[in-house]
Design an enzyme around this catalytic site. Structure first.
Site, mmCIF file in Angstrom:
data_model
loop_
_atom_site.group_PDB
_atom_site.id
_atom_site.type_symbol
_atom_site.label_atom_id
_atom_site.label_comp_id
_atom_site.label_asym_id
_atom_site.label_seq_id
_atom_site.Cartn_x
_atom_site.Cartn_y
_atom_site.Cartn_z
ATOM 1 N N TYR A 16 -2.628 3.799 0.863
ATOM 2 C CA TYR A 16 -4.064 3.748 1.107
ATOM 3 C C TYR A 16 -4.493 5.028 1.806
ATOM 4 C CZ TYR A 16 -8.593 2.316 3.040
ATOM 5 O OH TYR A 16 -9.922 2.260 3.380
ATOM 6 N N GLU A 60 -12.650 6.660 -0.509
ATOM 7 C CA GLU A 60 -11.469 5.803 -0.404
ATOM 8 C C GLU A 60 -10.653 5.830 -1.681
ATOM 9 O OE1 GLU A 60 -11.411 1.518 1.361
ATOM 10 O OE2 GLU A 60 -11.693 1.279 -0.795
#
Length: 390
Positions: free
Chosen positions: A109, A197
């Site tokens: 992530y 993101e």
């Protein structure tokens, strides 16, 4: 402002972040053709919506044939996606992304966001990608790495290298991961983003790093610098009243109550909603027309508020400063004559020329029978609450 995943992937690719090939489709036949084009045994069909939770809602599907791709696309394009982020009404699906399968060795992530607790942009990374980062932070906070960025210099190479090593990357791969982070940070700052993101960033079994899902949100106040980004907005993903308010330069947020709020100033809006709740009712919206409210803005604001069937009464709370109270009163009367007040409208005005404003509103009482003038904010809240409950 939000954009779709396929648009976010393009921004990443334009800034040097490796992204696997994918096809944007808008029909079941196009999805089937895309599967054939990729010539792989496995592809993924993903709904393009402004909400998360797609996988759990059944709107991200792995397919093994052109017919499965067609069936998955047909399902998605003919059903609204409902997830924890959309509410029970769901959102429509009109665009899909079809991508070839990737053999994944590990998922990571990576994101940049504005961290208000640190008063800075923060780079967030974790070796636990592919899942909701909030859950990782809740149960294993030590697995979420955070790096505060310099407000002018942004992400520095030494910070990117340190993050890469802490994520477990080694040797040449650590350098590639650090470069990817630098490119992601550059895309974030270049586009005036509020969130950038990648989840997940995957390490493939043949040793490549690929961003297979992406999300960008942008600061609305910076959009005037980016007409190319503003053109990406998909109005079908937004509520019609939100779109209408944005086009009129009104700050509008729909809520669940029955009393519409028309104010000038965000702080005044918060105080107005608080006092409505204090007197036992619930606000139906947050609508800020700004300090220099005009007749045109007031008329459009009333149109927007009254278009909400939940609204049973309206509280107008205006402090006349830049726009004087008598001009505001004239605008409210004009709005009432044009829109037609079918619910009680309680008006509280304070500021420059307030006495003249009250005279204007009193004179309009015959034309606008549902218009009520309050002496102060408490009086206004009591009157609109009583009118709605009565």
């Amino acid at each position: 402002m939000k954009i779709h995943e396929y648009q976010a992937r393009q921004i990443l690719a334009d800034n040097g972040v490796p992204v696997p090939p994918a096809e944007v489709v808008r029909s079941a036949d196009e999805a089937a053709n895309a599967f054939v084009k990729f010539n792989q045994s496995l592809c993924v069909v993903k709904a393009q919506v402004y909400a998360g939770g797609r996988g759990k809602a059944g709107f991200v599907k792995l397919v093994k044939s052109a017919e499965e791709a067609r069936a998955a696309a047909q399902f998605m394009l003919t059903n609204r996606m409902v997830s924890v982020q959309t509410g029970p009404e769901g959102v429509p699906v009109s665009v899909l992304l079809v991508a070839g399968g990737v053999e994944i060795a590990h998922e990571y992530y990576m994101a940049l966001t504005v961290d208000r607790s640190r008063n800075s942009v923060t780079f967030i990374a974790s070796a636990e990608g592919g899942v909701e980062i909030e859950e990782v932070a809740r149960h294993s906070p030590e697995k979420v790495l955070k790096e505060t960025l310099h407000p002018l210099l942004g992400l520095q190479p030494f910070q990117a290298r340190e993050l890469a090593y802490r994520l477990g990357f080694k040797d040449k791969l650590a350098g590639e991961a650090a470069k990817l982070m630098m490119n992601l940070a550059r895309a974030f700052f270049k586009t005036d983003a509020s969130i950038a993101e990648i989840n997940p960033l995957v390490l493939t079994k043949d040793g490549k790093l690929l961003a297979i899902d992406a999300k960008f949100n942008f600061d609305d106040n910076g959009l005037y610098r980016h007409p190319e980004l503003e053109a990406m907005v998909d109005e079908t993903q937004e509520k019609p009243l939100d779109v209408r308010a944005r086009k009129a330069n009104l700050n509008y947020i729909n809520l669940d109550g029955s009393i519409g709020c028309l104010v000038n100033g965000a702080g005044l809006a918060m105080a107005t909603m608080d006092i409505i709740k204090l007197h036992g009712a619930e606000p139906a919206n947050f609508l800020d027309v700004g300090g220099g409210v005009t007749a045109e803005a007031a008329i459009e604001a009333f149109h927007i508020i009254l278009a909400d069937p939940k609204v049973k009464g309206i509280l107008v709370n205006i402090f006349g400063g830049i726009a004087k109270c008598d001009l505001i009163a004239e605008a409210l009367v004009k709005a009432g004559q044009e829109v037609g007040f079918k619910v009680p409208v309680v008006v509280r005005l304070e500021g420059t020329n307030v006495e003249r404003a009250r005279q204007i509103l009193a004179a309009a009482k015959g034309q606008l029978p549902t218009l009520v003038v309050a002496s102060d904010l408490t009086d206004a809240a009591q009157k609109v609450t009583a009118a709605v409950k009565g």
